[in-house]
Write an enzyme that holds these catalytic residues in place. Structure first.
Site, short mmCIF file in Angstrom:
data_model
loop_
_atom_site.label_atom_id
_atom_site.label_comp_id
_atom_site.label_asym_id
_atom_site.label_seq_id
_atom_site.Cartn_x
_atom_site.Cartn_y
_atom_site.Cartn_z
CB SER A 16 4.39 -13.87 5.90
OG SER A 16 3.30 -13.35 5.17
CG LEU A 17 -0.17 -17.15 8.65
CD1 LEU A 17 -1.52 -16.55 8.96
CD2 LEU A 17 -0.31 -18.51 8.04
NE ARG B 237 -1.54 -11.30 6.93
CZ ARG B 237 -0.71 -12.14 6.33
NH1 ARG B 237 -1.07 -13.40 6.11
NH2 ARG B 237 0.50 -11.74 5.94
CD GLN C 140 2.99 -9.45 7.85
OE1 GLN C 140 2.03 -9.76 7.16
NE2 GLN C 140 3.41 -10.16 8.86
CD GLN D 108 -0.61 -18.35 1.92
OE1 GLN D 108 -0.68 -17.29 2.51
NE2 GLN D 108 -1.35 -18.61 0.87
CG HIS E 282 4.67 -9.88 2.12
ND1 HIS E 282 4.27 -9.29 3.29
CD2 HIS E 282 4.51 -11.22 2.29
CE1 HIS E 282 3.91 -10.24 4.15
NE2 HIS E 282 4.03 -11.41 3.57
#
Length: 292
Positions: free
Chosen positions: A88-89, A113, A244, A9, A195
């Site tokens: 991340s993503l 998600r 995660q 992101q 996170h």
């Protein structure tokens, strides 16, 4: 050895993926399939929307994912990764590109998600901040001393960490970090505290979606954010994807581990060039390039 890496992101921009859609029949088919699965024309927002449209988590995450995985697919036989990783993503993009997840399942999971995270963001005012030019240990120590929720969320490269938590706790941490010598401690324009423990409400929802999804052994190791280690076992991959959400992204550690395991060329697939910049700072000796 080639390591393909996939952005998270923040890399989005208006017009992303339009060249792919316009010039490649296979890409166009995949974009249209995603529109169908998502139940709205995400391509309209990607190609012609506003920055504001693209900043909504439910749009941002599938948009970046689609740009990345469709790009990997259109490379055909040129796409021969020795290892993959995503920020991340981007980890979901890395898994689809490596064959651990089908395209359709990837779209569904990323959408689930994003929606779960959006809901978690709305429960409590929260944010993230970038901290520049302080050692990791110092940032961790200061965060521990602040009342409220504030944690290290992204270990991006040496001297660049993103912290995540409640708005007041982040404000206080930023003051203390600047006092401790940080060149910058700057709040980011994000929807919430990714996170961090504040994502816990999204975790159960995502865990259910991941559990119901078939994950295969990837064709190459995927270095996952939670432990910066290579994984090929589907059960481990699933557990790490769930963890995660509330755990930090160990990007610095992941890149170092990939280099130690033989990666000497990092290729970023997807919008922007953020990861190329981070990899170059983590290890200037490796080659970096990208396609978008």
């Amino acid at each position: 050895m080639k390591a393909y890496v996939f952005p998270g992101q923040g890399a989005q921009f208006v017009g992303m993926g339009k060249d792919l859609y316009d010039n490649n029949a296979e890409a166009r088919e995949m974009f249209e399939r995603a529109n169908e699965i998502l139940g709205f024309r995400i391509t309209d927002l990607m190609f012609n929307g506003t920055d504001e449209d693209l900043r909504q988590t439910r749009v941002t995450q599938p948009a970046i994912f689609l740009h990345s995985v469709i790009l990997a697919k259109t490379l055909g036989d040129e796409f021969q990764p020795d290892m993959t990783a995503g920020h991340s993503l981007g980890e979901f993009s890395a898994l689809v590109a490596a064959g651990a997840l089908s395209f359709d399942d990837g779209v569904r999971l990323v959408s689930a998600r994003a929606q779960a995270m959006q809901k978690a963001c709305e429960l409590k005012p929260s944010t993230m901040a970038a901290v520049i030019a302080l050692p990791d240990e110092k940032v961790e120590e200061i965060c521990k001393g602040v009342d409220g929720v504030v944690v290290c969320a992204n270990y991006n490269c040496p001297g660049q960490i993103v912290i995540s938590g409640e708005v007041e706790a982040i404000d206080r941490a930023c003051e203390l970090l600047k006092e401790a010598g940080a060149k910058r401690a700057l709040k980011l324009k994000v929807g919430g505290a990714f996170h961090s423990p504040l994502m816990e409400p999204a975790r159960a929802e995502l865990a259910e979606a991941i559990e119901a999804t078939e994950i295969h052994a990837p064709k190459c190791p995927v270095y996952q954010n939670v432990d910066a280690k290579p994984h090929t076992d589907p059960a481990e991959i699933k557990a790490n994807l769930v963890a995660q959400l509330t755990a930090p992204v160990r990007w610095t550690q992941s890149v170092k581990a990939m280099v130690a395991d033989g990666a000497d060329e990092f290729i970023e697939l997807g919008p922007g060039k953020v990861l190329q910049g981070l990899v170059a700072k983590i290890d200037p000796s490796v080659a970096t390039s990208g396609k978008q």
